[in-house]
Write a protein that holds these residues in place. Sequence first.
Motif, PDB file in Angstrom:
ATOM      1  N   ALA A   1      17.399  -3.964   0.404  1.00  0.00           N
ATOM      2  CA  ALA A   1      18.341  -3.851   1.520  1.00  0.00           C
ATOM      3  C   ALA A   1      19.166  -5.113   1.680  1.00  0.00           C
ATOM      4  O   ALA A   1      18.815  -6.187   1.176  1.00  0.00           O
ATOM      5  N   VAL A   2      20.275  -4.983   2.436  1.00  0.00           N
ATOM      6  CA  VAL A   2      21.143  -6.094   2.794  1.00  0.00           C
ATOM      7  C   VAL A   2      21.384  -6.072   4.297  1.00  0.00           C
ATOM      8  O   VAL A   2      21.809  -5.056   4.859  1.00  0.00           O
ATOM      9  N   LEU A   3      21.118  -7.198   4.953  1.00  0.00           N
ATOM     10  CA  LEU A   3      21.394  -7.391   6.368  1.00  0.00           C
ATOM     11  C   LEU A   3      22.442  -8.481   6.499  1.00  0.00           C
ATOM     12  O   LEU A   3      22.255  -9.596   5.986  1.00  0.00           O
ATOM     13  N   ALA A   4      23.553  -8.185   7.153  1.00  0.00           N
ATOM     14  CA  ALA A   4      24.601  -9.171   7.403  1.00  0.00           C
ATOM     15  C   ALA A   4      24.646  -9.482   8.894  1.00  0.00           C
ATOM     16  O   ALA A   4      24.583  -8.573   9.729  1.00  0.00           O
ATOM     17  N   TYR A   5      24.766 -10.771   9.229  1.00  0.00           N
ATOM     18  CA  TYR A   5      24.763 -11.219  10.626  1.00  0.00           C
ATOM     19  C   TYR A   5      25.885 -12.222  10.817  1.00  0.00           C
ATOM     20  O   TYR A   5      25.974 -13.225  10.103  1.00  0.00           O
ATOM     21  N   THR A   6      26.732 -11.979  11.794  1.00  0.00           N
ATOM     22  CA  THR A   6      27.903 -12.825  11.999  1.00  0.00           C
ATOM     23  C   THR A   6      27.599 -14.131  12.709  1.00  0.00           C
ATOM     24  O   THR A   6      28.443 -15.038  12.683  1.00  0.00           O
ATOM     25  N   GLY A   7      26.416 -14.279  13.371  1.00  0.00           N
ATOM     26  CA  GLY A   7      26.320 -15.346  14.353  1.00  0.00           C
ATOM     27  C   GLY A   7      27.388 -15.088  15.403  1.00  0.00           C
ATOM     28  O   GLY A   7      27.690 -13.941  15.737  1.00  0.00           O
ATOM     29  N   ASP A   8      27.987 -16.157  15.934  1.00  0.00           N
ATOM     30  CA  ASP A   8      29.116 -16.005  16.854  1.00  0.00           C
ATOM     31  C   ASP A   8      30.390 -16.336  16.088  1.00  0.00           C
ATOM     32  O   ASP A   8      30.486 -17.398  15.466  1.00  0.00           O
ATOM     33  N   THR A   9      31.372 -15.472  16.150  1.00  0.00           N
ATOM     34  CA  THR A   9      32.581 -15.692  15.372  1.00  0.00           C
ATOM     35  C   THR A   9      33.784 -15.020  16.001  1.00  0.00           C
ATOM     36  O   THR A   9      33.653 -14.043  16.743  1.00  0.00           O
ATOM     37  N   GLY A  10      34.935 -15.557  15.676  1.00  0.00           N
ATOM     38  CA  GLY A  10      36.186 -14.882  15.949  1.00  0.00           C
ATOM     39  C   GLY A  10      36.632 -14.121  14.717  1.00  0.00           C
ATOM     40  O   GLY A  10      35.908 -14.043  13.714  1.00  0.00           O
ATOM     41  N   PRO A  11      37.810 -13.538  14.749  1.00  0.00           N
ATOM     42  CA  PRO A  11      38.306 -12.769  13.614  1.00  0.00           C
ATOM     43  C   PRO A  11      38.419 -13.623  12.354  1.00  0.00           C
ATOM     44  O   PRO A  11      38.837 -14.780  12.408  1.00  0.00           O
ATOM     45  N   SER A  12      38.035 -13.049  11.222  1.00  0.00           N
ATOM     46  CA  SER A  12      38.108 -13.769   9.949  1.00  0.00           C
ATOM     47  C   SER A  12      38.014 -12.773   8.804  1.00  0.00           C
ATOM     48  O   SER A  12      37.172 -11.868   8.845  1.00  0.00           O
ATOM     49  N   PRO A  13      38.821 -12.950   7.749  1.00  0.00           N
ATOM     50  CA  PRO A  13      38.669 -12.083   6.585  1.00  0.00           C
ATOM     51  C   PRO A  13      37.319 -12.252   5.897  1.00  0.00           C
ATOM     52  O   PRO A  13      36.877 -11.352   5.180  1.00  0.00           O
TER      53      PRO A  13
END
Length: 275
Positions: A149-161
């Motif tokens: 499996a793959v888990l992706a987590y942004t943390g805290d972020t604004g818009p970004s490619p």
Amino acid sequence: MQLTVLGGCGAWPTAVQACSGYLVEHAGFRLLIDPGYATLPRLLDHSTVDAVDAVLISHGHPDHCADLNPLLRARGLSDTPPPALPVYAPHGAVDAVLALDKPSMLAGAYRLHEFQPGDRFDIGPFRTDTWLLPHFVPNAGIRLTTPEAVLAYTGDTGPSPDILRLAQNADLLLSEATYIHEVPSADAPYLLTARLAGQYASQAGAASLMLTHLWPGTDPEAAHEAAAGAFRHPIHVATPGLMTDVARASGRAAAESLDADAGKATMPNYKRDDL
């Protein structure tokens, strides 16, 4: 891979919701991500402090790392202290938390591994890729990969490619969603909405989405509805005690590569003492 939510509230905890905190388990290994305000009591609902094998922190705001202090106290000051806890964090992110006690008091309770967002490293059975994502302080977007499996987590972020690379074909995108439809203009470069989280999940081809870091008092149903306008797959809102199995979506190749170098990576055999 199993994800247990300890909290998903942004900024400060409420009477019913801790701040960001997630326990990720795979192959008997327990990784604690972002022990924010009030997450330690929620952790103790599911585990013991000495059962945590490593800690991974996205950035240095206290709603993502403050409860590292009581976690280390509970381990380091016990009658039979467990081995030093590996703590992975961006450079300088946990300096303030570690400074709450005199250096000698908890020196044996942890081993600090600092990294630059953009680095790749292994934590137990997890291949860990990181991205520098825009926030008020340096923030690491995190992608955990196992053969299953793959888990992706942004943390805290604004818009970004780079969110699209972080979340590419992820089985679960755990995304910052502080606001529902619109971020106040002064904070717009540094935070997301539930609507944007849904758009990123859809464009990245994620199999499922979990919204987290909602501003205290936000209606979770309204956040869910905003994300669902762009994302047609399963959506959850992070609440304490929520557990989900993160499994490879049908038809996806195991240990999917992000680039040529990632494709050469292999999952090592590991032991707790190797961390």
